[in-house]
Design a protein around this motif. Structure first.
Motif, PDB file in Angstrom:
ATOM      1  N   LYS A 114       0.838  -1.207   0.000  1.00 56.77           N
ATOM      2  CA  LYS A 114       0.000   0.000   0.000  1.00 56.77           C
ATOM      3  C   LYS A 114       0.863   1.243   0.000  1.00 56.77           C
ATOM      4  O   LYS A 114       0.617   2.191  -0.738  1.00 56.77           O
ATOM      5  CB  LYS A 114      -0.901   0.017   1.237  1.00 56.77           C
ATOM      6  CG  LYS A 114      -1.973  -1.053   1.226  1.00 56.77           C
ATOM      7  CD  LYS A 114      -2.779  -0.962   2.512  1.00 56.77           C
ATOM      8  CE  LYS A 114      -4.198  -1.392   2.262  1.00 56.77           C
ATOM      9  NZ  LYS A 114      -5.112  -0.896   3.270  1.00 56.77           N
ATOM     10  N   ILE A 431      -2.953   7.168  -3.326  1.00 55.58           N
ATOM     11  CA  ILE A 431      -3.523   5.893  -3.777  1.00 55.58           C
ATOM     12  C   ILE A 431      -2.587   4.783  -3.315  1.00 55.58           C
ATOM     13  O   ILE A 431      -1.374   4.952  -3.338  1.00 55.58           O
ATOM     14  CB  ILE A 431      -3.583   5.877  -5.317  1.00 55.58           C
ATOM     15  CG1 ILE A 431      -4.498   6.982  -5.804  1.00 55.58           C
ATOM     16  CG2 ILE A 431      -4.043   4.524  -5.826  1.00 55.58           C
ATOM     17  CD1 ILE A 431      -4.345   7.263  -7.265  1.00 55.58           C
ATOM     18  N   ASP A 432      -3.146   3.666  -2.897  1.00 56.26           N
ATOM     19  CA  ASP A 432      -2.293   2.534  -2.541  1.00 56.26           C
ATOM     20  C   ASP A 432      -1.397   2.182  -3.725  1.00 56.26           C
ATOM     21  O   ASP A 432      -1.843   2.173  -4.867  1.00 56.26           O
ATOM     22  CB  ASP A 432      -3.146   1.318  -2.178  1.00 56.26           C
ATOM     23  CG  ASP A 432      -3.836   1.512  -0.834  1.00 56.26           C
ATOM     24  OD1 ASP A 432      -3.530   2.521  -0.157  1.00 56.26           O
ATOM     25  OD2 ASP A 432      -4.667   0.668  -0.483  1.00 56.26           O
ATOM     26  N   GLU A 435      -2.604  -0.398  -6.064  1.00 57.86           N
ATOM     27  CA  GLU A 435      -4.017  -0.235  -6.393  1.00 57.86           C
ATOM     28  C   GLU A 435      -4.190  -0.384  -7.905  1.00 57.86           C
ATOM     29  O   GLU A 435      -3.286  -0.084  -8.693  1.00 57.86           O
ATOM     30  CB  GLU A 435      -4.451   1.162  -5.933  1.00 57.86           C
ATOM     31  CG  GLU A 435      -5.915   1.472  -6.005  1.00 57.86           C
ATOM     32  CD  GLU A 435      -6.744   0.610  -5.073  1.00 57.86           C
ATOM     33  OE1 GLU A 435      -7.911   0.449  -5.380  1.00 57.86           O
ATOM     34  OE2 GLU A 435      -6.222   0.089  -4.073  1.00 57.86           O
ATOM     35  N   HIS A 539      -5.016  -8.384 -11.059  1.00 64.42           N
ATOM     36  CA  HIS A 539      -6.211  -7.787 -10.444  1.00 64.42           C
ATOM     37  C   HIS A 539      -7.434  -8.454 -11.069  1.00 64.42           C
ATOM     38  O   HIS A 539      -8.102  -7.877 -11.926  1.00 64.42           O
ATOM     39  CB  HIS A 539      -6.277  -6.290 -10.722  1.00 64.42           C
ATOM     40  CG  HIS A 539      -5.374  -5.475  -9.853  1.00 64.42           C
ATOM     41  ND1 HIS A 539      -5.660  -5.194  -8.551  1.00 64.42           N
ATOM     42  CD2 HIS A 539      -4.181  -4.897 -10.099  1.00 64.42           C
ATOM     43  CE1 HIS A 539      -4.696  -4.459  -8.021  1.00 64.42           C
ATOM     44  NE2 HIS A 539      -3.781  -4.268  -8.944  1.00 64.42           N
ATOM     45  N   VAL A 590     -11.353   4.165 -10.687  1.00 65.03           N
ATOM     46  CA  VAL A 590      -9.978   3.700 -10.889  1.00 65.03           C
ATOM     47  C   VAL A 590      -9.370   4.165 -12.212  1.00 65.03           C
ATOM     48  O   VAL A 590      -8.231   3.842 -12.532  1.00 65.03           O
ATOM     49  CB  VAL A 590      -9.861   2.154 -10.808  1.00 65.03           C
ATOM     50  CG1 VAL A 590      -9.852   1.695  -9.379  1.00 65.03           C
ATOM     51  CG2 VAL A 590     -10.960   1.471 -11.598  1.00 65.03           C
TER      52      VAL A 590
END
Ligand code: ADP
Ligand code: ASP
Ligand code: MG
Length: 592
Positions: A114, A431-432, A435, A539, A590
């Motif tokens: 993260k 933002i992580d 991500e 993802h 996103v």
């Protein structure tokens, strides 16, 4: 002062002599006027030994305790490395992931980073130390130790290079660079001088174990140039950066994922929502699905096939069976003795006939192709595991990968462009780090779909089809083939330009008759939706969100293909605009 991150893999720190050699490399870099951060893996096969120990005690050890155990390997190496540097008369401080402040989520054994704090490392560097970071590990919010997944030290290295704004990230390993395929599998493989992020991202996730694929996601996202080289020799190695080695060739490399399992769900209702039901349940268990192939079938029923890592088959089957109870129909077949063979190249986007050449090479080696998926820069086929090595060799040969290309592009981006870095960092602020990152959603309304149903499952089927299609001057875009093991028949679907729909259907119909297939179907107007970004396959949620958004809008997905940089879905042409809007809404948070 320039900053270099140097990562040493397990073999490169396998004994104390090698640790001392690595220490000397870091000292030399420091003496040349650099700040140096080392990232170190566990010694030799230590992580494997720890995994074996756990297996002796428990069949399913708790993931949290696994991380507690596995992280010790790196802790040993960093301490010894610091002692080695001290013994050579220099300053060094070792740090665990927690001490650096590598914060991750809580997905034990495959945690995502993260954030990373840089203050402590920066201060130690300013004081004249070489900083030695333990690879592969971090901590979650509750201070539990986490690990990033096997091979994850590469990801630690590139992530540190990204946050420290390093000028270079050097990966020292037991090969002298990235090869056209694993040189241990194919001795004729050739070292490439440079390779693009996108190609390396695909190769790494398709089985080229030389780099952890998530490390390349970081490299691409933050523009970190990577230099892969041998810790034993001074051979120049391979630069991973923006541009490919050459654009004259369609294919830059090949890879095998050996231990795959195929799952086919047959006879599910061909209505929106079915795929979502299945894949969301698999994703809940954090299983990475690949080669998703969906084909329209007869009588309102559809077949969905996909692959998962072999060791995750049981978990996947549990999820699928639960989904089928909800869906109310469908049967599952599976096989766990398959391997995926893939070719990757930026050049294939501009050339036709690449897929056909691959299928021909495999069929001429007498090997049957069970499933196919293609995307802009990769083609994957699923074959039986016993034939995977022969298929790899056939494909490597067919694309002349053992030979040097005639022209090699100049290495660009050897240093990061300050302006770019600032831009990327600004965009990603808050933002992580790992991500999901999407940059585009596109609608292509120029295509048609043609499918050959129930083709007999013998070597050479796909090769014959695409030879004939190419001979008719037709340019094929996406190709998917699914497989019905019960009936030993395959469904082969592909998209072509709309104005070539009729010609393609003629060819398909003729072939279907000649080879006693069950028949053909087509849609003269389909819409192809493409979601692009970084690391989309790892993802899994991207494909799931697409399925969910489209199914909620009542839109049926006819064909889907996934790659690391893009997920493509084909829907009815009339619904293209509507599908685009619903995806834009679904991914609004996103898209960056
Ligand atoms: P490290 O311990 O240094 O991280 P790895 O074992 O993870 O090293 O990665 C290096 C190995 O990756 C090589 O020994 C090689 O067998 C394998 N490999 C797989 N694909 C490739 C490729 N395309 N190019 C180079 N090496 C590869
Ligand atoms: N030691 C870990 C592993 O063997 C991490 C790494 O080496 O990259 O997977
Ligand atoms: Mg490795």
């Amino acid at each position: 002062m320039p900053l270099i991150v140097q990562k040493f893999g397990g073999t490169s720190v396998a004994d104390t002599e090698k640790i001392l050699a690595a220490a000397r490399k870091a000292i030399r870099a420091q003496q040349q006027g650099n700040h140096v951060v080392m990232v170190v893996s566990a010694m030799g096969k230590n992580t494997d030994l720890l995994v074996d120990l756990a297996a002796e005690i428990s069949e399913r050890p708790a993931a949290r305790e696994m991380d507690m155990l596995l992280s010790t390997g790196e802790q040993v190496s960093v301490a010894l490395m610091a002692m080695a540097i001290h013994s050579l008369g220099h300053q060094a401080v070792s740090l665990t992931g927690a001490q650096i402040g590598i914060k991750t989520d809580s997905t034990h054994t495959k945690a995502r980073i993260k954030s990373i704090s840089t203050e402590r490392m920066q201060r130690l560097l300013d004081e004249g130390n070489i900083v030695i970071a333990a690879g592969f590990q971090g901590i979650d919010e509750d201070f539990n130790i986490t690990t990033l997944g096997r091979g994850g030290s590469d990801t630690t290295a590139v992530a540190l290079a990204a946050v420290l704004d390093a000028d270079a990230c050097e990966i020292y390993t037991d090969v002298d660079g990235v090869y056209t395929t694993d040189p241990r599998k194919l001795p004729e493989a050739r070292r490439v001088t440079q390779i693009s992020y996108d190609e390396m991202l695909e190769l790494a996730s398709l089985g080229a174990g030389v780099m952890h694929s998530r490390s390349i996601e970081f490299a691409k996202k933050y523009g970190v140039p990577i230099h892969v080289r041998s810790s034993m020799t001074d051979i120049p190695g391979t630069v991973i950066a923006q541009s490919p080695e050459t654009r004259e060739r369609p294919v830059s490399g090949a890879a095998v994922t050996r231990d795959e399992a195929r799952v086919s769900v047959l006879g599910v209702p061909d209505v929106p929502g079915t795929s979502f039901e299945i894949f969301s349940r698999i994703a809940d268990r954090k299983v990475t699905v690949d080669m998703i192939v969906q084909n329209v079938g007869a009588e309102g029923r559809a077949d969905v096939s996909f692959t998962v890592p072999k060791e995750e088959l049981d978990e996947t089957l549990e999820a699928v069976n639960a989904a089928l109870e909800v869906v109310g129909a469908g049967t599952v077949t599976h096989s766990d003795d398959v391997s995926k063979v893939s070719v990757v190249g930026l050049g294939m986007a501009q050339q036709s006939g690449v897929a056909e050449k691959m299928f021909r090479a495999v069929s001429e080696a007498g090997i049957n192709i069970e499933m196919i998926t293609t995307s802009e820069i990769k083609i994957s086929v699923l074959v039986s595991r016993e034939h995977s090595q022969d298929a790899l060799r056939a494909v490597h040969d067919a694309f002349n990968l053992h030979q040097d290309p005639a022209t090699i592009e100049e290495v660009q981006e050897t240093t990061r462009q300050a302006a770019d870095v600032a831009d990327v960092v600004a965009r990603l602020r808050g933002i992580d780090m790992e991500e999901l990152f999407l940059n585009d959603i596109q609608l292509d309304q120029t295509q048609a779909r043609v499918t050959i149903h129930g083709a007999p499952d013998t070597p050479g089927g796909a090769s014959t089809v695409f030879q004939e299609v190419a001979a008719a001057g037709i340019f094929v875009d996406m190709i998917v083939q699914s497989y019905n093991a019960d009936e030993q028949r395959a469904n082969l679907g592909f998209t072509v330009p709309r104005d070539q729909h009729d010609a393609t259907l003629d060819v398909a119909t003729r072939l279907a008759e000649t080879f006693a297939c069950e028949g053909t179907s087509s849609s003269p107007n389909v819409a192809k939706l493409s979601v692009s970004g970084v690391g989309l396959r790892s993802h899994t949620s991207v494909a799931i969100r697409m399925f969910r958004a489209l199914s909620e809008a009542g839109i049926n997905v006819e064909v889907i293909s996934t790659s690391e940089v893009r997920v493509n879905a084909v829907v009815d042409g009339e619904q293209g605009e509507q599908a685009l809007h619903c995806l834009q809404a679904a991914f609004a948070d996103v898209l960056r």
